[in-house]
Design an enzyme around this catalytic site. Structure first.
Site, PDB file in Angstrom:
ATOM      1  N   SER A  34      51.206  21.117   7.086  1.00  0.00           N
ATOM      2  CA  SER A  34      51.672  22.479   7.328  1.00  0.00           C
ATOM      3  C   SER A  34      50.982  23.007   8.579  1.00  0.00           C
ATOM      4  O   SER A  34      49.889  22.539   8.931  1.00  0.00           O
ATOM      5  CB  SER A  34      51.324  23.379   6.139  1.00  0.00           C
ATOM      6  OG  SER A  34      51.488  24.756   6.458  1.00  0.00           O
ATOM      7  N   TYR A  63      45.502  26.697  -0.623  1.00  0.00           N
ATOM      8  CA  TYR A  63      46.543  25.948   0.101  1.00  0.00           C
ATOM      9  C   TYR A  63      46.031  25.525   1.475  1.00  0.00           C
ATOM     10  O   TYR A  63      46.176  24.359   1.874  1.00  0.00           O
ATOM     11  CB  TYR A  63      47.791  26.817   0.235  1.00  0.00           C
ATOM     12  CG  TYR A  63      48.947  26.152   0.961  1.00  0.00           C
ATOM     13  CD1 TYR A  63      49.757  25.242   0.305  1.00  0.00           C
ATOM     14  CD2 TYR A  63      49.216  26.452   2.291  1.00  0.00           C
ATOM     15  CE1 TYR A  63      50.822  24.635   0.963  1.00  0.00           C
ATOM     16  CE2 TYR A  63      50.274  25.851   2.956  1.00  0.00           C
ATOM     17  CZ  TYR A  63      51.074  24.953   2.283  1.00  0.00           C
ATOM     18  OH  TYR A  63      52.121  24.354   2.942  1.00  0.00           O
TER      19      TYR A  63
END
Length: 268
Positions: A156, A169
């Site tokens: 990401s 995350y």
């Protein structure tokens, strides 16, 4: 076709980016293992699309589509026994495994001071521990077979870009960045490459709420120099390249598929 004769396992491929990657793998000639945790209907939909993309060759064995194109395997990537079984079942079915796409991932939205141990463990177990041990299982197989292989992790932009209220995350994706760099060195003598693909804002079911909020969507688009959200196919194209012989000299690198978001982002 770039991946003719190869077998690819794509985790979390019952929808969204994972589904697009599985379909692209089939389009490039690979047999595809479709992994899902709790969405068998989505996995079957992916399987049908994989069969169509790969030519539609299929026969039924024990309730599964025993195809040179696709196989569905249920596994929770946060559970190591499931991860190891998933890889073993893939190899048992197709006789080998050449490509692993670690796509499955989850996120939990919470203020840092409210994050629970359960939520932290859920995110890190799927996003980092599951990737670690799925990769390990593939590497053991490739070493025993004395064959090269390709590992592509779906990371990401948040392996680099802070994302307030998603601390676990971000930690998982930062860990994935370093794991990839480390394994690039360790696995290179085995002929195994490993790279990250880091999507930015992509049109997937997880972003449905954003897509239906013109104000938030407009603010986000102002941060993307190319002026649009990405499509799952944009990510799949990069994965197909990294899985192919064209990327044989590429390892330990993150490729950002974000329309320029990372270097232009400003918190609103």
């Amino acid at each position: 076709m770039k991946l003719d004769g190869k077998v690819a396992l794509v985790t979390g491929s019952s929808q969204g980016i994972g589904q697009a990657i599985a379909i692209r793998m089939a389009q490039e000639g690979a047999d595809v293992v479709i992994n899902y945790r709790s969405n068998p209907k989505g996995a079957e939909e992916t399987l049908e699309k994989v069969k169509t993309a790969g030519g539609g060759r299929c026969h039924m064995v024990e309730g599964h589509c025993d195809s040179v194109e696709g196989l569905t395997v249920q596994a929770d990537l946060g559970t190591i026994a499931d991860v190891q079984r998933m890889v073993a079942d893939s190899i048992a079915h197709f006789g080998k495994l050449d490509i692993l796409v670690n796509n499955a991932g989850i996120e939990k939205n919470a203020d840092f001071w409210d994050v629970t141990e359960a939520d932290y463990d859920a995110v890190l177990n799927v996003n980092l521990k599951g990737v670690f041990f799925a990769t390990q299982a593939l590497v053991k197989h490739l070493r025993e077979a004395n064959r090269p292989g390709k590992i592509i992790n779906i990371s990401s932009v948040h392996e680099e870009l802070p994302f307030p209220h998603f601390a676990a995350y971000c930690a998982s994706k930062g860990g994935l960045k370093m794991l990839t760099r480390n394994l690039a060195i360790e696995l290179a003598p085995l002929g195994i490459t490993i790279n990250n693909v880091a999507p930015g804002a992509i049109e997937t079911p997880i972003n449905t709420k954003l897509l239906n909020d013109p104000q938030k969507l407009g603010a986000l688009l102002q941060n993307i120099p190319l002026g649009r959200l990405g499509k799952p196919g944009d990510v799949a194209s990069m994965v197909a390249f990294l899985a192919s012989e064209e990327a044989d000299y590429v390892t330990g690198t993150t490729f950002f598929v974000d329309g320029g978001l990372l270097w232009n982002y400003q918190e609103q």
